[in-house]
Design a protein around this motif. Structure first.
Motif, short mmCIF file in Angstrom:
data_model
loop_
_atom_site.label_atom_id
_atom_site.label_comp_id
_atom_site.label_asym_id
_atom_site.label_seq_id
_atom_site.Cartn_x
_atom_site.Cartn_y
_atom_site.Cartn_z
N LYS A 152 0.84 -1.20 0.00
CA LYS A 152 0.00 0.00 0.00
C LYS A 152 0.87 1.24 0.00
CE LYS A 152 -3.57 2.43 2.64
NZ LYS A 152 -4.40 2.43 3.88
N GLY A 153 1.91 1.23 0.83
CA GLY A 153 2.81 2.37 0.90
C GLY A 153 3.54 2.61 -0.40
N GLN A 154 3.98 1.54 -1.06
CA GLN A 154 4.67 1.67 -2.34
C GLN A 154 3.76 2.29 -3.40
OE1 GLN A 154 6.63 -1.97 -3.62
NE2 GLN A 154 7.18 -2.46 -1.52
N GLN A 155 2.52 1.82 -3.41
CA GLN A 155 1.56 2.35 -4.39
C GLN A 155 1.25 3.81 -4.11
OE1 GLN A 155 -2.60 0.76 -4.56
NE2 GLN A 155 -1.97 0.11 -6.61
N LEU A 156 1.10 4.16 -2.83
CA LEU A 156 0.82 5.54 -2.45
C LEU A 156 1.99 6.45 -2.79
CD1 LEU A 156 -1.49 7.10 -1.06
CD2 LEU A 156 -0.28 6.81 1.10
N LEU A 157 3.20 5.97 -2.55
CA LEU A 157 4.40 6.75 -2.86
C LEU A 157 4.50 7.00 -4.36
CD1 LEU A 157 7.14 8.00 -2.16
CD2 LEU A 157 8.13 5.71 -2.24
N TRP A 158 4.27 5.95 -5.15
CA TRP A 158 4.33 6.09 -6.61
C TRP A 158 3.30 7.11 -7.09
CZ3 TRP A 158 1.06 5.15 -10.79
CH2 TRP A 158 1.67 5.06 -12.03
N THR A 159 2.10 7.06 -6.54
CA THR A 159 1.05 8.00 -6.91
C THR A 159 1.45 9.42 -6.54
OG1 THR A 159 -0.58 6.25 -6.45
CG2 THR A 159 -1.42 8.48 -6.71
N TRP A 160 2.02 9.58 -5.34
CA TRP A 160 2.44 10.91 -4.88
C TRP A 160 3.52 11.49 -5.79
CZ3 TRP A 160 1.74 15.23 -2.44
CH2 TRP A 160 2.83 16.02 -2.08
N GLU A 161 4.49 10.68 -6.18
CA GLU A 161 5.59 11.17 -7.02
C GLU A 161 5.07 11.64 -8.37
OE1 GLU A 161 9.51 8.80 -5.44
OE2 GLU A 161 8.18 7.75 -6.81
N HIS A 162 4.12 10.91 -8.93
CA HIS A 162 3.55 11.33 -10.22
C HIS A 162 2.65 12.54 -10.06
CE1 HIS A 162 5.18 7.53 -11.65
NE2 HIS A 162 4.95 7.95 -12.87
N PHE A 163 1.94 12.60 -8.96
CA PHE A 163 1.11 13.78 -8.67
C PHE A 163 2.00 15.01 -8.56
CE2 PHE A 163 -0.66 16.76 -5.60
CZ PHE A 163 -1.97 16.91 -6.03
N LYS A 164 3.08 14.90 -7.83
CA LYS A 164 4.00 16.02 -7.62
C LYS A 164 4.62 16.48 -8.94
CE LYS A 164 7.88 15.13 -5.59
NZ LYS A 164 8.94 14.83 -4.61
N ALA A 165 5.03 15.50 -9.78
CA ALA A 165 5.64 15.84 -11.07
C ALA A 165 4.64 16.52 -12.00
CB ALA A 165 6.19 14.59 -11.73
N ALA A 166 3.36 16.15 -11.89
CA ALA A 166 2.32 16.74 -12.76
C ALA A 166 1.89 18.12 -12.29
CB ALA A 166 1.11 15.82 -12.82
N ASP A 167 2.16 18.43 -11.03
CA ASP A 167 1.75 19.71 -10.44
C ASP A 167 2.74 20.80 -10.85
OD1 ASP A 167 0.62 21.70 -8.91
OD2 ASP A 167 1.47 20.98 -7.01
N LYS A 168 2.62 21.27 -12.08
CA LYS A 168 3.61 22.18 -12.66
C LYS A 168 3.65 23.54 -11.98
CE LYS A 168 4.87 19.20 -15.79
NZ LYS A 168 6.17 18.51 -15.65
N ASP A 169 2.52 24.00 -11.45
CA ASP A 169 2.50 25.32 -10.82
C ASP A 169 2.66 25.26 -9.30
OD1 ASP A 169 0.11 24.19 -10.15
OD2 ASP A 169 -1.16 25.82 -10.93
N ASN A 170 3.00 24.05 -8.78
CA ASN A 170 3.23 23.86 -7.34
C ASN A 170 2.05 24.34 -6.49
OD1 ASN A 170 5.87 22.81 -7.66
ND2 ASN A 170 6.64 24.89 -7.99
N SER A 171 0.85 24.08 -6.96
CA SER A 171 -0.35 24.52 -6.24
C SER A 171 -0.87 23.46 -5.28
CB SER A 171 -1.45 24.87 -7.25
OG SER A 171 -1.85 23.71 -7.97
N ASN A 172 -0.20 22.30 -5.24
CA ASN A 172 -0.67 21.17 -4.43
C ASN A 172 -2.01 20.63 -4.91
OD1 ASN A 172 1.58 21.17 -2.80
ND2 ASN A 172 0.65 22.46 -1.24
N SER A 173 -2.32 20.88 -6.16
CA SER A 173 -3.53 20.34 -6.76
C SER A 173 -3.30 20.24 -8.27
CB SER A 173 -4.74 21.24 -6.47
OG SER A 173 -4.57 22.51 -7.08
N LEU A 174 -4.13 19.42 -8.94
CA LEU A 174 -4.00 19.24 -10.37
C LEU A 174 -5.23 19.77 -11.09
CD1 LEU A 174 -2.52 15.61 -10.68
CD2 LEU A 174 -1.30 17.79 -10.47
N SER A 175 -4.99 20.57 -12.12
CA SER A 175 -6.08 21.02 -12.97
C SER A 175 -6.50 19.88 -13.89
CB SER A 175 -5.63 22.22 -13.80
OG SER A 175 -4.62 21.81 -14.71
N VAL A 176 -7.61 20.07 -14.58
CA VAL A 176 -8.08 19.05 -15.53
C VAL A 176 -7.02 18.81 -16.60
CG1 VAL A 176 -9.81 18.52 -17.29
CG2 VAL A 176 -10.51 19.58 -15.14
#
Length: 767
Positions: A152-176
């Protein structure tokens, strides 16, 4: 996590929330990590002349470090992924420190970070001892946390890393738009209508952005595994709960784990079930069932073989031994860099036989490098210290030093002195049993270092001449042989001769000569061409020879780029020391890694019975041959998960297909492939494909390879990932294949989900 708040890792955010609820007081490690977030100054050391100040700062999510030049405000910096931190060496553990002489800083200020894909460690000197201790303990803590993450932790970490990389404006959220770009990167080919529908469903705040929590829920939706759901429902009760007795039934009936008990099932529920309510009721949810299947327990590699499971009391000649060629090199064999670190990396990979090309150096200091070339030089003493310090970290079984001696008697005496003083009791200097008439076993030689080299006759009491083959001279460049490999006489030091006990080098003059004039103490070294010729022309004789005497195979001199030969034909005739260039990432070293995954990665794998007795002929095999053990392996490729894009195709969504192949004796070589799934590397499924059946005659020498390819209509198809496993290490049933690169790097979380059936045609049973 708030949309504009401070970034934290998903794991640390959950822990902090729980601790705050309980009035938690920060621990010493929490305060240390907080201080590391503020950063500190260090001196980076490459040599006695190269020292630069660096400011290092831990990221707020504790997953990376920023290394900045000179000042905190400098724009020039390097990012180090904590996951790629493979080792933290405290004090003077790295070779660099011993070479600084009088300029050596106090040991309490020094530490070195070994980083994946970097040839040399990052050597650091802290300003104060407390600062060094704080960073050492903090990095050790973070490293241990990442290594011990559950599924579970590995999957959560992988998701977080991709979320962070996709968050180009560092807003802690992702646009559509950011979500759609991320899905395209993850090979998820979905219509805008599909994405918009599900984004709207999970956008709880209604601001057209997804926070990490919202994105995690969305991601859980699109990664749902219907094939696992069908399997789960086959065993769960009416309330969709998997009871312990049904888990036992699944593991026994489908997974071939006949020794599973109800108690073991309860332990698995406790380990893998993420829902506390289900866990308290001693039942497993579909999420726990999925984590179980994704874990080592559900791996295609039999998890029991991650330990030493073979008989280690047979003579050394009865084992395949993990072996490196030109171990000192980090690159090619003409101009490459020699490095003590290359020895450390090989030993940490479980290599049990390393090569040392020794030459006279300045100031009576023997050196190691590739003779007749422009490769750099390292001290013999530094290499022996590395063997002492790292030789038995990965495996307790013996290390063999394959010594190619080009030194004068004076410096040979120095080598003997270094070996004895540095290794002490670890160096084998006398037979285990003087009455023996066969080689000792790995078990008898645990913790010992053996020297392979020339030895003077017993009756000689002083230095003397011996015949020596100059392997280093066998070098070709652009097809032109620069130095002809030669057999010459050299003067051998008595002191160095006495360091050689069992692996006594002897020129190979044919099998009859070996049987008549040599004994089990001897070893012969053959280049790949000569070995290949013998394996084809006299396979049975080669097998018989390898039943009682060691043989070492090495790459021919024309491989100046450090490429490798295929080790299979040598293993098939029982050659023990099949040396490859570990510094090269190719399919040959990958196959070598698959060979030595077995037996707890101890570096010694017991040869199968057909190679230990009788006159086995791996070339001329028929169904009537005595060693034949007809076996069927049936493979059904069901699905794949989160396949990456190939390195040279970052734009298009991939069209994956899977090639399953068998390697081993020539009679068993075969290959089959699945259909192509178009535009889906995220969760492709092969539900309509038929099982692939592979019939083998000698499964004990066979490997099964899974290779995921990307179909390219315009050019050659690209490799996405692969995994190779010895047939004897395969676990039956529903299994995940965790894909890797040819460089043996994991492509987490990319997997194949397969079903495997193994049947021995003689007994009618599986492994």
């Amino acid at each position: 996590m708030g949309k504009r708040g401070r970034k934290t890792s998903p794991e640390s955010e959950q822990v902090s929330f729980t601790k705050r609820q309980q009035g938690y007081i920060p621990t010493e490690i929490d305060m240390a990590l907080s201080e590391m977030e503020d950063g500190a100054y260090f001196v980076k050391v490459k040599s006695s002349r190269w020292r630069k100040t660096r400011h290092i700062q831990l990221s707020r999510d504790h997953l990376s470090m920023h290394v900045r030049h000179q000042s905190c405000g400098s724009k020039k910096h390097k990012l180090i992924d904590i996951k790629k931190l493979t080792e933290i060496r405290v004090g003077y553990q790295s070779p660099i420190w011993e070479n600084l002489g009088r300029k050596l800083p106090p040991s309490e200020l020094c530490f070195s970070l070994v980083i994946e894909d970097e040839n040399n460690p990052l050597n650091l000197v802290a300003v104060t001892p407390p600062s060094a201790q704080l960073w050492i303990k903090g990095l050790q803590h973070l490293n241990a946390n990442l290594e011990n993450l559950d599924m579970k932790g590995q999957q959560l970490l992988w998701t977080w890393e991709h979320f962070k990389a996709a968050d180009k404006d560092n807003s802690n959220s992702l646009s559509v738009k950011e979500v759609k770009k991320l899905l395209d990167k993850l090979n998820f080919a979905a219509t805008s209508k599909y994405v918009d529908k599900h984004l709207q469903e999970f956008d709880k705040s209604g601001d057209s952005h997804l926070s990490f929590e919202e994105f995690t829920d969305f991601f859980k939706k699109i990664t749902w595994r219907p094939e696992i759901e069908r399997l789960y429902k086959k065993y769960c009760d009416a309330d969709l709960k998997l009871q312990p007795k049904e888990l036992v039934r699944f593991l026994q009936n489908d997974q071939g784990m006949n020794d599973v008990t109800n108690k073991m099932a309860l332990e698995l529920i406790d380990k893998f079930e993420p829902d506390e309510e289900f866990q308290s009721k001693k039942v497993m949810s579909i999420y726990g069932f999925t984590y179980l299947l994704m874990s080592p327990v559900g791996d295609v590699f039999n998890h029991k073989h991650r330990q030493v499971v073979m008989d280690m009391t047979q003579p050394l000649s009865s084992y395949f031994i993990a072996s490196s060629h030109n171990t000192y090199l980090t690159h090619d064999q003409l101009f490459g860099k020699s490095s003590v670190e290359a020895y450390i990396r090989a030993l940490e990979k479980g290599c049990r036989c390393v090569e040392l090309d020794a030459w006279d150096g300045d100031d009576d200091e023997p050196i190691i490098y590739h003779g007749y070339t422009l490769t750099s030089k390292i001290k013999f003493a530094d290499v022996i210290e590395a063997v002492r310090d790292y030789g038995f970290k990965a495996s307790s079984y013996p290390v063999i030093l394959s010594l190619e001696n080009h030194c004068s008697v004076q410096q040979q005496n120095k080598m003997a002195e270094i070996l004895k003083n540095t290794l002490g009791s670890k160096l084998l200097t006398a037979p285990v049993d003087p009455q023996e008439n066969t080689l000792p076993s790995p078990e008898q030689l645990k913790g010992k270092v053996l020297v392979k080299g020339k030895r003077l006759p017993k009756e000689s009491e002083s230095d003397g001449e011996v015949s020596e083959e100059d392997e280093a001279a066998d070098v070709e460049e652009n097809g032109v042989k620069k130095h002809q490999k030669s057999k010459k006489n050299i003067k051998l030091s008595r002191a160095l001769s006495e360091c050689v006990v069992y692996a006594v080098s002897r020129h190979f003059n044919g099998f009859a000569d070996a049987e008549a004039r040599s004994d089990f103490h001897h070893i012969s070294s053959l280049n790949e061409d000569k070995a290949e010729g013998l394996a084809k022309s006299k396979p049975s004789d080669f097998v018989k020879h390898n039943q009682w005497q060691l043989v070492r195979i090495y790459p021919k001199g024309s491989r100046t780029n450090s490429s490798n030969y295929n080790p299979l034909s040598n293993w098939n005739v029982g050659c023990q020391i099949v040396a490859l260039n570990y510094q090269t990432e190719d399919e040959e070293t990958y196959l070598n890694q698959a060979r030595f995954r077995s037996n707890g990665e101890a570096g010694y794998v017991l040869k199968p019975p057909c190679l230990l007795e009788g006159n086995f002929d791996p070339i001329n095999i028929t169904k009537e041959s005595a060693a034949v053990d007809p076996t069927s392996v049936k493979v059904t490729v069901i699905s794949a998960q989160q396949l990456p894009k190939p390195p040279n195709n970052e734009n298009d969504v991939i069209d994956p297909y899977v090639v399953v192949s068998v390697f081993g004796v020539d009679a068993d070589r075969q290959s089959q492939k699945t259909s192509v799934i178009e535009d889906n590397g995220f969760n492709p499924m092969w539900m309509n494909d038929q099982p692939m059946e592979f019939n083998m005659l000698v499964p004990s020498l066979a490997f099964l390879e899974f290779k995921v390819m990307d179909k390219d209509s315009k050019g050659s198809n690209d490799l996405v990932g692969l995994y190779t496993v010895a047939v004897q290490d395969i676990a039956q049933g529903y299994r995940h294949v965790h894909l890797e690169t040819k460089g043996i790097k994991k492509l987490t979380p990319a997997t194949l989900f397969v079903h495997i059936e193994i049947e021995n045609k003689l007994s009618g049973t599986g492994f």
